[in-house]
Structures are given as C-alpha cells and as structure tokens.
Design an enzyme around this catalytic site. Structure first.
Site, PDB file in Angstrom:
ATOM      1  N   THR A   1       0.663  -1.448   0.105  1.00 30.48           N
ATOM      2  CA  THR A   1      -0.023   0.036   0.003  1.00 30.48           C
ATOM      3  C   THR A   1       0.492   1.204  -0.556  1.00 30.48           C
ATOM      4  O   THR A   1       0.794   2.653  -1.092  1.00 30.48           O
ATOM      5  CB  THR A   1      -1.197   0.363   1.352  1.00 30.48           C
ATOM      6  OG1 THR A   1      -0.185  -0.337   2.095  1.00 30.48           O
ATOM      7  CG2 THR A   1      -2.173  -1.057   1.040  1.00 30.48           C
TER       8      THR A   1
ATOM      9  N   ARG B   1       6.303  -8.168  -6.193  1.00 30.72           N
ATOM     10  CA  ARG B   1       6.127  -9.242  -6.887  1.00 30.72           C
ATOM     11  C   ARG B   1       4.709  -8.879  -8.185  1.00 30.72           C
ATOM     12  O   ARG B   1       4.688 -10.367  -8.827  1.00 30.72           O
ATOM     13  CB  ARG B   1       4.880 -10.004  -5.917  1.00 30.72           C
ATOM     14  CG  ARG B   1       6.099 -10.078  -4.768  1.00 30.72           C
ATOM     15  CD  ARG B   1       5.573 -10.997  -3.435  1.00 30.72           C
ATOM     16  NE  ARG B   1       6.055 -10.869  -2.018  1.00 30.72           N
ATOM     17  CZ  ARG B   1       5.490 -10.698  -1.254  1.00 30.72           C
ATOM     18  NH1 ARG B   1       4.096 -10.528  -1.337  1.00 30.72           N
ATOM     19  NH2 ARG B   1       6.332 -10.968   0.191  1.00 30.72           N
TER      20      ARG B   1
ATOM     21  N   LYS C   1      10.212  -0.671  10.274  1.00 28.10           N
ATOM     22  CA  LYS C   1      11.106  -0.169  12.373  1.00 28.10           C
ATOM     23  C   LYS C   1      11.798  -1.423  12.540  1.00 28.10           C
ATOM     24  O   LYS C   1      12.664  -1.294  13.150  1.00 28.10           O
ATOM     25  CB  LYS C   1       9.842   0.377  12.918  1.00 28.10           C
ATOM     26  CG  LYS C   1       8.397  -0.375  12.854  1.00 28.10           C
ATOM     27  CD  LYS C   1       7.527  -0.243  11.753  1.00 28.10           C
ATOM     28  CE  LYS C   1       6.373  -0.755  11.092  1.00 28.10           C
ATOM     29  NZ  LYS C   1       5.315  -0.474  11.266  1.00 28.10           N
TER      30      LYS C   1
ATOM     31  N   GLU D   1      12.044   8.624   8.029  1.00 27.66           N
ATOM     32  CA  GLU D   1      10.728   9.031   8.531  1.00 27.66           C
ATOM     33  C   GLU D   1      10.014   8.404   9.629  1.00 27.66           C
ATOM     34  O   GLU D   1       8.877   8.729   9.880  1.00 27.66           O
ATOM     35  CB  GLU D   1      10.772  10.640   7.856  1.00 27.66           C
ATOM     36  CG  GLU D   1      10.117  11.068   8.775  1.00 27.66           C
ATOM     37  CD  GLU D   1       9.885  12.132  10.500  1.00 27.66           C
ATOM     38  OE1 GLU D   1       9.887  11.162  11.150  1.00 27.66           O
ATOM     39  OE2 GLU D   1      11.439  12.809   9.600  1.00 27.66           O
TER      40      GLU D   1
ATOM     41  N   LYS E   1       9.262   0.416  17.795  1.00 27.58           N
ATOM     42  CA  LYS E   1       9.629   2.559  17.011  1.00 27.58           C
ATOM     43  C   LYS E   1      10.071   3.129  18.607  1.00 27.58           C
ATOM     44  O   LYS E   1      10.625   4.004  19.060  1.00 27.58           O
ATOM     45  CB  LYS E   1       7.988   2.914  17.136  1.00 27.58           C
ATOM     46  CG  LYS E   1       7.619   2.067  15.767  1.00 27.58           C
ATOM     47  CD  LYS E   1       5.991   2.012  16.205  1.00 27.58           C
ATOM     48  CE  LYS E   1       5.787   1.913  14.622  1.00 27.58           C
ATOM     49  NZ  LYS E   1       3.958   1.455  14.409  1.00 27.58           N
TER      50      LYS E   1
ATOM     51  N   GLY F   1      -1.235   3.682   8.385  1.00 33.68           N
ATOM     52  CA  GLY F   1      -2.407   4.038   7.013  1.00 33.68           C
ATOM     53  C   GLY F   1      -1.412   4.619   5.865  1.00 33.68           C
ATOM     54  O   GLY F   1       0.099   4.585   5.950  1.00 33.68           O
TER      55      GLY F   1
HETATM   56  N1  HSE Z   1       0.721  -1.566  12.102  1.00 32.02           N
HETATM   57  C1  HSE Z   1       1.227  -0.290  12.581  1.00 32.02           C
HETATM   58  C2  HSE Z   1       0.657   0.784  13.768  1.00 32.02           C
HETATM   59  C3  HSE Z   1       1.425   0.939  11.302  1.00 32.02           C
HETATM   60  O1  HSE Z   1      -0.836  -0.027  13.587  1.00 32.02           O
HETATM   61  O2  HSE Z   1       0.938   1.528  14.102  1.00 32.02           O
HETATM   62  C4  HSE Z   1       2.676   1.554  11.378  1.00 32.02           C
HETATM   63  O3  HSE Z   1       3.658   1.892  11.976  1.00 32.02           O
END
Ligand code: HSE
Length: 420
Positions: free
Chosen positions: A13, A45, A100, A124, A200, A294
C-alpha cells in the site's frame, strides 16, 4: 542539478501510493527539492506498467548504475530487506526505509555502514508514520536533553482499544475490524503483542537519549477484555498501549505495556490510529500527535526523506555518529505504583473474602474493590480492584497466588496505573 534517480522495492500500500504521488506530484516535489525526482525502477511481486523498469529481484536495484536512492518498503527484520539495504549502501546508494523491525534489529550495523560510506539512511516513516519525529529529534530538538518519553506508537492497537471502548465489542471483533481497514501489519501479532511499538520505542530512545539500540520489556493488549475497559472507564481511566522511556543520569530504561491513563490526559484522548509522542526535558514539554498508520502518512515521511537527500542534507542516522552513541546502562529503580487488578471468581459465597485475604497476605493495600453486575448466564463473577502504590514484585506474587487459587477461574490481569 541533475535529477535524483530513485528505485522502490516493495509495492504494497505505501509503495503503490508513493509511485502514484511521485508521478502526480512530480512538479510539486521538484519545486521542494529544487531538482527533478525520477522513479527509474521498481521491484514488485505483481508486475504492471509502472512507467519505469520493473526488476524481478529487488537485490538487483542495489547494483543498477542509474539508481541514486533505494527505497526499501518490503518489510521484515531479516532476509531480503536486510540484504537489499546492506547491498545498496555497499554499492554507494542512499537508502530510505519505513522498516522499523529491520532498523530495530540491525540499525547499528546499517548506520555504521551508511556513515562509513558517507550515505543517508533515512527512515521518517518508520516510527510514527505521519508525525515527523525523526526530523524533530535529529534537527529541531538536537540541543535539548530529553529525559522522558511517553507515547502511543502503534495505531492498530490504539484503534482496537478505542473500538472495544466505543462499540463494546470483544478484542477479536475489534482486531478483525482493524484488519478489514488495512491498519494491521501483515502479521498482526506484531501490533497486538507490543513488538511493533517496542521496535519504534527502541529507535526513539536511541534518537532522544543518544544510546545504542537495545531490547526493552514488552507486553501487549491480547489479554484485555472489554470488561476491563468498561471498569477502567468507571474509575476515570482509559486503557492504552503505552511505550515509555526515561533517562536518569547515565541510566536509561524503557518498556511497552498496557496502562491505565487518566481520561482527561492527552494519551487517553488519542483516537483510532493516532500516535502521540510526549517528550519531556527539565525545561520543556512537547507533544506531537498525528496519524500513525496508513499509506498516506507513511508516504509523506518517505517523500520528506527523498527531498532531504535531493537537497544534499546528510545527518548521522541516530543524530550523532554511531561511535558516540553510549551503551544503554540499565538500573531499574523499582518505584511503587498503583495497579488495576481483575479476577474472575466462582459466583459463590466467600469468593470475595478469599480474594481480599489473599491480597492482604501479599501485603497489598486496596484502594477500592468493585463487582460489576453479574450476567446471569455466566457462572463467574468479575472482581476489579485498585491498589494503593505498591512495588510490582508484590503484584507479580499476588498474580501467581490468584492464578493458583481454587476460586479463581481464569488467568487474572494486572495493569499499571500511570501517575496523573
Ligand atoms: N501497524 C502499524 C501501526 C503501522 O498500527 O502503528 C505503522 O507502523
């Protein structure tokens, strides 16, 4: 200036939207970067017409003569994503990634390689998607000694907890909705177990405190029932997955865990997939909030990284050169804290008294006890307790005793209550 030539590996996405924006917003981006940004190759892919070369093996992008920047959007801590980033840096390409887990696992090695090569490794979009936190910490706040970080870093789990609270649905139902909305990771275990937030937070701690990456205790939201959310609400709290860290002299600690936070706090008020990052120093308090999941916010972060490279901005990956990052010294200074405890007991005389005796035997003083109205169909009765401040060791002992008790019929749950 000649055009900056970029290649993208991974057209999920985020990648697909980035391709579209690089075309649709080409003039706008060229204006910001003061040069054209040209997409010269992609690796996907499912081949389609992307208006640029489609390469089967992503690793080939690292060696293509005409590529200046490799954008890694495949995901995964190991395997092909790791190989590609290493190979791209080794072949003199700048790298942008939103990955991450890769950085949390191999960030030191990759940062060192980037620095040796005089290249950028920009990320970022990896920490809080739409919140420009890497830029804030590497640039705007670089002169400030941050000593505390309180955050919500996983949009999916925040969305799940909000859905459970607002729609009175179960954890499983809320997770299914998050997946339908496309928020959850390909492997949603990473979101709900707290691991994504931990990846993170590790990166944030390194940026904010100038320390090397290292693992932190992590607990997820899988064991939270909608009952807990309702009971916490009645007591004036929301349940949130909190990633927090602090620096005390040379000692640095951090953790990801569900916590009860006061309903009026900024963290409690974050809705849906929003992320919140509150940073504290002796003289400042700054709170950043924005979309944490998103494709659109993530592609904003990648575009900012592209423009920085196009402008010639070169910064150490974690704010200071890897050699200057301090080892993370940990000395957990146990502080008493209040806890929420929930137990499901047999619905019979003496159950409540038994639980109260057990808590007293563990030297835990209770601030309140409540028993929500019983569902007549259920054979069990929930009991919710708030403790006075107590060391977590005692809570652990009580949990073990509760789990072994004859009257308790499901694993008990304890959640730390954040200070106001
Ligand atoms: N799956 C992650 C979240 C997406 O829900 O924060 C962004 O890193």
């Amino acid at each position: 200036m000649p055009p900056l030539k970029v290649a993208i590996a991974g057209l999920g996405t985020i990648g697909a939207l980035l391709v579209e924006r690089l075309t649709r917003q080409a003039e706008f981006i060229a204006h910001a970067a003061a040069r054209q940004v040209e997409l010269v190759a992609v690796s996907a892919r499912k081949p389609r017409d992307y208006g640029s070369a489609v390469i089967n093996n992503p690793l080939d992008l690292a060696q293509r003569q005409n590529v200046g920047v490799v954008i890694e959007l495949m995901g995964g801590a190991d395997g092909i994503a790791h190989d590609l980033v290493k190979a791209a840096l080794a072949h003199g390409k700048h790298v942008i990634t939103a990955n991450k887990s890769l950085l949390a696992e191999h960030g030191m090695e990759l940062a060192q390689l980037a620095e040796q090569q005089g290249l950028c490794l920009n990320y970022e979009a990896a920490i809080a998607s739409g919140i420009p936190i890497v830029k804030s910490l590497r640039e705007s706040l670089i002169g400030i000694e941050i000593n505390q970080i309180h955050t919500i870093l996983n949009g999916t789990s925040n969305y799940i907890l909000c859905q459970m609270a607002d729609e009175k649905i179960s954890f499983q139902e809320a997770l299914a909705t998050a997946q339908q909305q496309g928020y959850a990771e390909a492997d949603p275990h990473l979101d709900i177990s707290g691991e994504d937030a931990a990846h993170k937070l590790k990166l944030l701690m390194s940026l904010a405190f100038g320390c090397r990456l290292s693992d932190i205790p992590t607990q997820g939201i899988q064991d939270i029932h909608s009952l807990d959310i309702g009971l916490a609400h009645q007591m004036g709290y929301a349940i949130k997955l909190i990633a927090h860290a602090q620096k005390n002299g040379e000692y640095i600690s951090g953790a990801v865990r569900p916590m009860l936070v006061p309903l009026e706090s900024r963290l409690a008020q974050s809705r849906g997939t929003h992320n919140v990052i509150a940073l504290y120093s002796h003289h400042n308090h700054l709170c950043l909030e924005g979309e944490g999941a998103g494709a659109y916010p993530a592609s904003n972060g990648v575009l900012a990284d592209i423009v920085d490279i196009a402008r010639g901005m070169r910064l150490p990956v974690f704010g200071v050169p890897v050699q200057q990052l301090a080892p993370r010294l940990v000395k957990e200074q146990a502080q008493p804290s209040a806890f929420y405890l929930r137990v499901l007991v047999m619905d019979r005389a003496g159950s409540m008294a038994g639980i109260a005796q057990l808590m007293a035997a563990c030297d835990i003083s209770l601030a309140s006890v409540s028993q929500p109205p019983l569902d007549k169909k259920e054979q069990s009765a929930p009991i919710a307790m708030m403790t006075h401040p107590v060391l977590e060791d005692k809570i652990e002992q009580a949990l073990a005793k509760l789990a072994a008790s004859q009257v308790v019929i499901a694993p008990p749950l304890a959640i730390k209550i954040a200070d106001g």
